[in-house]
Design an enzyme around this catalytic site. Structure first.
Site, PDB file in Angstrom:
ATOM      1  N   ASN A 125      46.054  49.653  34.774  1.00 49.23           N
ATOM      2  CA  ASN A 125      45.473  48.980  33.605  1.00 49.23           C
ATOM      3  C   ASN A 125      45.810  49.702  32.306  1.00 49.23           C
ATOM      4  O   ASN A 125      45.816  49.101  31.242  1.00 49.23           O
ATOM      5  CB  ASN A 125      43.948  48.905  33.747  1.00 49.23           C
ATOM      6  CG  ASN A 125      43.264  48.433  32.477  1.00 49.23           C
ATOM      7  OD1 ASN A 125      43.465  47.306  32.047  1.00 49.23           O
ATOM      8  ND2 ASN A 125      42.484  49.321  31.850  1.00 49.23           N
ATOM      9  N   GLN A 177      38.864  42.947  28.870  1.00 55.24           N
ATOM     10  CA  GLN A 177      40.228  42.884  29.403  1.00 55.24           C
ATOM     11  C   GLN A 177      41.309  43.261  28.394  1.00 55.24           C
ATOM     12  O   GLN A 177      42.427  43.568  28.811  1.00 55.24           O
ATOM     13  CB  GLN A 177      40.471  41.491  30.004  1.00 55.24           C
ATOM     14  CG  GLN A 177      39.520  41.302  31.200  1.00 55.24           C
ATOM     15  CD  GLN A 177      39.733  40.051  32.005  1.00 55.24           C
ATOM     16  OE1 GLN A 177      40.152  39.022  31.466  1.00 55.24           O
ATOM     17  NE2 GLN A 177      39.429  40.116  33.299  1.00 55.24           N
ATOM     18  N   ASP A 186      45.491  50.594  26.610  1.00 51.38           N
ATOM     19  CA  ASP A 186      45.375  49.443  27.513  1.00 51.38           C
ATOM     20  C   ASP A 186      46.674  48.646  27.594  1.00 51.38           C
ATOM     21  O   ASP A 186      47.093  48.007  26.623  1.00 51.38           O
ATOM     22  CB  ASP A 186      44.240  48.542  27.012  1.00 51.38           C
ATOM     23  CG  ASP A 186      43.774  47.575  28.073  1.00 51.38           C
ATOM     24  OD1 ASP A 186      43.197  48.038  29.074  1.00 51.38           O
ATOM     25  OD2 ASP A 186      44.013  46.368  27.911  1.00 51.38           O
ATOM     26  N   ASP A 216      42.786  50.131  40.544  1.00 50.54           N
ATOM     27  CA  ASP A 216      41.797  50.765  39.678  1.00 50.54           C
ATOM     28  C   ASP A 216      41.508  49.874  38.468  1.00 50.54           C
ATOM     29  O   ASP A 216      42.429  49.274  37.884  1.00 50.54           O
ATOM     30  CB  ASP A 216      42.348  52.121  39.203  1.00 50.54           C
ATOM     31  CG  ASP A 216      41.394  52.839  38.278  1.00 50.54           C
ATOM     32  OD1 ASP A 216      40.332  53.268  38.760  1.00 50.54           O
ATOM     33  OD2 ASP A 216      41.704  52.959  37.065  1.00 50.54           O
ATOM     34  N   HIS A 220      39.389  45.097  34.275  1.00 53.10           N
ATOM     35  CA  HIS A 220      39.929  45.199  32.921  1.00 53.10           C
ATOM     36  C   HIS A 220      41.291  44.537  32.768  1.00 53.10           C
ATOM     37  O   HIS A 220      41.925  44.640  31.723  1.00 53.10           O
ATOM     38  CB  HIS A 220      39.936  46.668  32.489  1.00 53.10           C
ATOM     39  CG  HIS A 220      38.548  47.237  32.553  1.00 53.10           C
ATOM     40  ND1 HIS A 220      37.646  47.077  31.547  1.00 53.10           N
ATOM     41  CD2 HIS A 220      37.882  47.872  33.558  1.00 53.10           C
ATOM     42  CE1 HIS A 220      36.484  47.617  31.890  1.00 53.10           C
ATOM     43  NE2 HIS A 220      36.603  48.109  33.119  1.00 53.10           N
ATOM     44  N   GLU A 242      39.108  47.149  42.459  1.00 52.83           N
ATOM     45  CA  GLU A 242      37.857  47.746  42.000  1.00 52.83           C
ATOM     46  C   GLU A 242      37.309  46.903  40.862  1.00 52.83           C
ATOM     47  O   GLU A 242      37.831  46.941  39.738  1.00 52.83           O
ATOM     48  CB  GLU A 242      38.075  49.185  41.510  1.00 52.83           C
ATOM     49  CG  GLU A 242      36.778  49.876  41.161  1.00 52.83           C
ATOM     50  CD  GLU A 242      36.737  50.546  39.791  1.00 52.83           C
ATOM     51  OE1 GLU A 242      35.768  51.267  39.532  1.00 52.83           O
ATOM     52  OE2 GLU A 242      37.663  50.346  38.973  1.00 52.83           O
TER      53      GLU A 242
HETATM   54  C1  ARE Z   1      37.598  60.494  30.551  1.00 54.55           C
HETATM   55  C2  ARE Z   1      36.392  60.962  29.752  1.00 54.55           C
HETATM   56  C3  ARE Z   1      36.128  60.018  28.606  1.00 54.55           C
HETATM   57  C4  ARE Z   1      37.374  59.884  27.729  1.00 54.55           C
HETATM   58  C5  ARE Z   1      38.529  59.414  28.610  1.00 54.55           C
HETATM   59  C6  ARE Z   1      39.833  59.309  27.847  1.00 54.55           C
HETATM   60  O1  ARE Z   1      35.263  61.023  30.610  1.00 54.55           O
HETATM   61  O2  ARE Z   1      35.073  60.563  27.821  1.00 54.55           O
HETATM   62  O3  ARE Z   1      37.157  58.924  26.723  1.00 54.55           O
HETATM   63  O4  ARE Z   1      38.718  60.347  29.688  1.00 54.55           O
HETATM   64  O5  ARE Z   1      40.240  60.572  27.439  1.00 54.55           O
HETATM   65  C7  ARE Z   1      37.603  58.157  35.287  1.00 54.55           C
HETATM   66  C8  ARE Z   1      36.337  58.835  34.779  1.00 54.55           C
HETATM   67  C9  ARE Z   1      36.220  58.755  33.271  1.00 54.55           C
HETATM   68  C10 ARE Z   1      37.484  59.277  32.615  1.00 54.55           C
HETATM   69  C11 ARE Z   1      38.612  58.373  33.103  1.00 54.55           C
HETATM   70  C12 ARE Z   1      39.966  58.748  32.505  1.00 54.55           C
HETATM   71  O6  ARE Z   1      35.216  58.212  35.378  1.00 54.55           O
HETATM   72  O7  ARE Z   1      35.130  59.586  32.869  1.00 54.55           O
HETATM   73  O8  ARE Z   1      37.353  59.234  31.212  1.00 54.55           O
HETATM   74  O9  ARE Z   1      38.742  58.535  34.530  1.00 54.55           O
HETATM   75  O10 ARE Z   1      40.280  60.060  32.787  1.00 54.55           O
HETATM   76  C13 ARE Z   1      33.846  50.997  34.224  1.00 54.55           C
HETATM   77  C14 ARE Z   1      35.091  50.324  34.774  1.00 54.55           C
HETATM   78  C15 ARE Z   1      35.543  50.891  36.105  1.00 54.55           C
HETATM   79  C16 ARE Z   1      35.664  52.413  36.028  1.00 54.55           C
HETATM   80  C17 ARE Z   1      34.317  52.966  35.566  1.00 54.55           C
HETATM   81  C18 ARE Z   1      34.343  54.490  35.422  1.00 54.55           C
HETATM   82  O11 ARE Z   1      34.858  48.913  34.892  1.00 54.55           O
HETATM   83  O12 ARE Z   1      36.792  50.330  36.432  1.00 54.55           O
HETATM   84  O13 ARE Z   1      33.979  52.408  34.270  1.00 54.55           O
HETATM   85  N1  ARE Z   1      36.103  52.991  37.304  1.00 54.55           N
HETATM   86  C19 ARE Z   1      37.528  53.393  37.521  1.00 54.55           C
HETATM   87  C20 ARE Z   1      37.648  54.688  38.290  1.00 54.55           C
HETATM   88  C21 ARE Z   1      37.179  55.841  37.432  1.00 54.55           C
HETATM   89  C22 ARE Z   1      38.133  56.011  36.265  1.00 54.55           C
HETATM   90  C23 ARE Z   1      38.616  54.736  35.725  1.00 54.55           C
HETATM   91  C24 ARE Z   1      38.316  53.515  36.279  1.00 54.55           C
HETATM   92  C25 ARE Z   1      39.608  54.789  34.648  1.00 54.55           C
HETATM   93  O14 ARE Z   1      36.994  54.588  39.510  1.00 54.55           O
HETATM   94  O15 ARE Z   1      37.065  57.044  38.148  1.00 54.55           O
HETATM   95  O16 ARE Z   1      37.461  56.748  35.213  1.00 54.55           O
HETATM   96  O17 ARE Z   1      40.887  54.848  35.292  1.00 54.55           O
HETATM   97  C26 ARE Z   1      28.920  48.997  34.263  1.00 54.55           C
HETATM   98  C27 ARE Z   1      30.097  48.032  34.346  1.00 54.55           C
HETATM   99  C28 ARE Z   1      31.314  48.684  34.993  1.00 54.55           C
HETATM  100  C29 ARE Z   1      31.631  50.005  34.300  1.00 54.55           C
HETATM  101  C30 ARE Z   1      30.399  50.917  34.349  1.00 54.55           C
HETATM  102  C31 ARE Z   1      30.637  52.261  33.687  1.00 54.55           C
HETATM  103  O18 ARE Z   1      28.441  49.241  35.575  1.00 54.55           O
HETATM  104  O19 ARE Z   1      29.730  46.887  35.106  1.00 54.55           O
HETATM  105  O20 ARE Z   1      32.417  47.829  34.935  1.00 54.55           O
HETATM  106  O21 ARE Z   1      32.721  50.634  35.008  1.00 54.55           O
HETATM  107  O22 ARE Z   1      29.317  50.256  33.701  1.00 54.55           O
HETATM  108  O23 ARE Z   1      30.953  52.056  32.341  1.00 54.55           O
HETATM  109 CA    CA Z   2      43.193  45.815  30.186  1.00 56.02          CA
END
Ligand code: ARE
Ligand code: CA
Length: 493
Positions: A125, A177, A186, A216, A220, A242
């Site tokens: 994404n 998205q 993005d 992942d 989005h 996911e």
């Molecule tokens: C990190 C720092 C941030 C910084 C960013 C960029 O923590 O402060 O801004 O880097 O520098 C993982 C970590 C994040 C990390 C990111 C990138 O968890 O902390 O950010 O990696 O390094 C949403 C999404 C869902 C996502 C979760 C975390 O919809 O897809 O957020 N999950 C996946 C993975 C994660 C990963 C990412 C995506 C990014 O499993 O491990 O993040 O690749 C409600 C909504 C959900 C939302 C949730 C949390 O429940 O329904 O959709 O999930 O709130 O916001």
């Molecule tokens: Ca996107």
């Protein structure tokens, strides 16, 4: 599409008929190879290096009957210590703190030889979330919207809907998205050139033998964008999206079931509170279960790397109750379970233990789970090697496609049968408890596979503490506080 795509399930109704015929025998039930369903359960080995996963496949995952392993993202990432560096791609080179391309390829091969497929975590994404220029783990220079030879500024969404282009409102489909998830650049996944680059990356992984991908942050990306990417991949590629189910959000997991499976977050949200409040009860087994995607689209879990740092109130820290929840999930007849195995932490950002070069240390579990209640930060939980889970993997294969029957409960204890094949009982309460579960298993003494692990071909006898009697259509359990016990047709002693 869907689970078991390369592992046709072998358990059929005739097996049940054969098993019933055995009830006439007084000797322990004989076991035929075809009495066991094919393995279907996966395991997420979070932030575990490729060389260690290869060893786990050979030593534990294959022998215990796991069907697949979900790895952490294999592409080059930003050079930082936190575990989440893996989720900020810099290039699609397979050089990471978890290992090299050659090590990744060797892992896929060795796991396949052990009967375990590899599912790679595909972060497609977005790229990095770093505002300044940097150099990736494998030495590739980048800027927030410039990834030389791969993507440039035109390949990204700049949504213009929020002051910093970050998602602020999950109720807006367009924001979710086309704006940035926590500042992560993005990708414009509607663009042909972007799709082509992503497909090239996924095909490269397939060429090394992976069976499929966790997508992942699928929420989005428009479902049609993901569908177009999946369409370009060979038929049979396994896809697990996911899409965290969020109340009141316009984008729901159901949109992503047309081209693969999805992680169903409702499952743990439903089961965990039942375990914690000692109020286990029968699920509504209509298909689909209310609030869940249909059975064949669902991948279920008790926790994952995000929820153990977030919403999950039951994690490795809870020891027996955590294993209980996992056992109940493995005993259920809904979805394809994935067991989670990570490392202990108190700081949510802390990466896995690494050497001076930032490479994660390739520790293996030596076939044994850790004592979950006495872990220090950084210790691997090794949940995938636990005796209880090994026993339940066998139990699940014996249960096969047998129907989940309405359960029995008594005080805090609850249990149920998979018709004619296997019985599980659990006591999440604080005091010992007796429980009688109606069953059509033949009379006899059975051994608890949660206590002893797999029973088929077991070389040792059953300890007294593991003996459970079935008599006159009732399995009689005495369960200590927090105890789970489970027996199956072939665990008779
Ligand atoms: C990190 C720092 C941030 C910084 C960013 C960029 O923590 O402060 O801004 O880097 O520098 C993982 C970590 C994040 C990390 C990111 C990138 O968890 O902390 O950010 O990696 O390094 C949403 C999404 C869902 C996502 C979760 C975390 O919809 O897809 O957020 N999950 C996946 C993975 C994660 C990963 C990412 C995506 C990014 O499993 O491990 O993040 O690749 C409600 C909504 C959900 C939302 C949730 C949390 O429940 O329904 O959709 O999930 O709130 O916001
Ligand atoms: Ca996107």
């Amino acid at each position: 599409m869907g689970r078991g795509i390369r592992r046709p399930s072998s358990l059929i109704a005739t097996v049940v008929a054969g098993a019933l015929a055995l009830t006439a025998c007084s000797a322990p039930a004989a076991r035929e190879a075809e009495d066991l369903a094919a393995p279907d359960v996966g395991v997420q080995l979070f932030q575990l290096p490729w060389t260690a996963i290869a060893e786990e496949c050979e030593e534990t995952l294959g022998p215990h009957g796991f069907a697949w392993v979900l790895t952490s993202p294999p592409q080059e990432h930003i050079d930082r210590d936190e575990w989440w560096a893996s989720y900020q791609p810099v290039s699609y080179e397979l050089e990471t703190r978890l290992g090299t391309r050659d090590e990744f390829a060797d892992m896929v091969q060795r796991c396949a030889d052990a009967g375990v497929e590899v599912i790679a975590d595909a972060v497609i994404n977005h790229m990095t979330g770093q505002d300044g220029a940097g150099t990736g783990f494998a030495g590739t220079p980048y800027e927030h919207y410039e990834y030389p030879g791969l993507f440039g500024s035109d390949d990204f969404h700049h949504c213009g809907l929020t002051p910093n282009d970050d998602i602020s409102d999950y109720k807006s489909r367009e924001q979710v998205q086309t704006c940035e998830l926590v500042n992560l650049a993005d990708l414009d996944t509607s663009s042909e050139t972007v799709r082509t680059a992503i497909v090239g990356y996924l095909e490269d992984l397939l060429s090394l033998g992976v069976a499929g991908f966790r997508i992942d942050a699928a929420k989005h990306m428009a479902a049609e964008d993901v569908a177009a990417i999946v369409d370009a991949l060979p038929e049979g590629t396994r896809i697990i999206s996911e899409v965290i189910r969020g109340g009141g959000e316009p984008i729901q997991p159901e949109e992503y079931t047309g081209f693969g499976e999805v992680f169903e977050f409702t499952y743990a949200r439903d089961l965990i509170p039942q375990v914690l409040s000692a109020t286990l009860n029968d699920p509504d087994t209509s298909d689909p279960r209310p609030g869940h995607v249909p059975d064949e689209s669902a991948v279920v879990f008790i926790d994952n790397h995000d929820t153990e740092r977030g919403e999950a109130d039951l994690t490795y820290r809870d020891g027996d109750l955590y294993l209980m929840a996992n056992a109940l999930m493995l005993a259920d007849d809904y979805g394809t379970p994935v067991v989670y195995s990570g490392y202990a932490f108190s700081d949510r950002d802390a990466g896995a233990e690494a050497d001076a070069d930032g490479r994660v240390i390739a520790e293996t579990c030596g076939g044994a789970a850790s004592d979950l209640e006495s872990l220090s930060d950084g210790d691997r939980t090794c949940v995938h090697a636990s005796t209880a889970i090994a026993g339940m993997l066998e139990w699940r294969r014996v249960a096969g496609s047998a129907k989940r029957l309405p359960g029995a409960d008594d005080g805090d204890a609850y249990g149920f049968e998979r018709e004619g094949r296997a019985v599980i009982a659990a006591n999440p309460g604080g005091e010992a408890q007796k429980l009688a579960v109606p069953t059509s298993l033949p009379d006899g003494a059975y051994c608890d596979v949660v206590l002893t692990g797999p029973r088929i071909d077991a070389e040792s006898g059953c300890p007294d503490a593991g003996r459970i009697t079935v008599s006159g259509g009732v399995a009689s359990f005495t369960l200590g506080a927090g105890q789970t016990a489970a027996i199956h047709l072939f665990s008779r002693v």
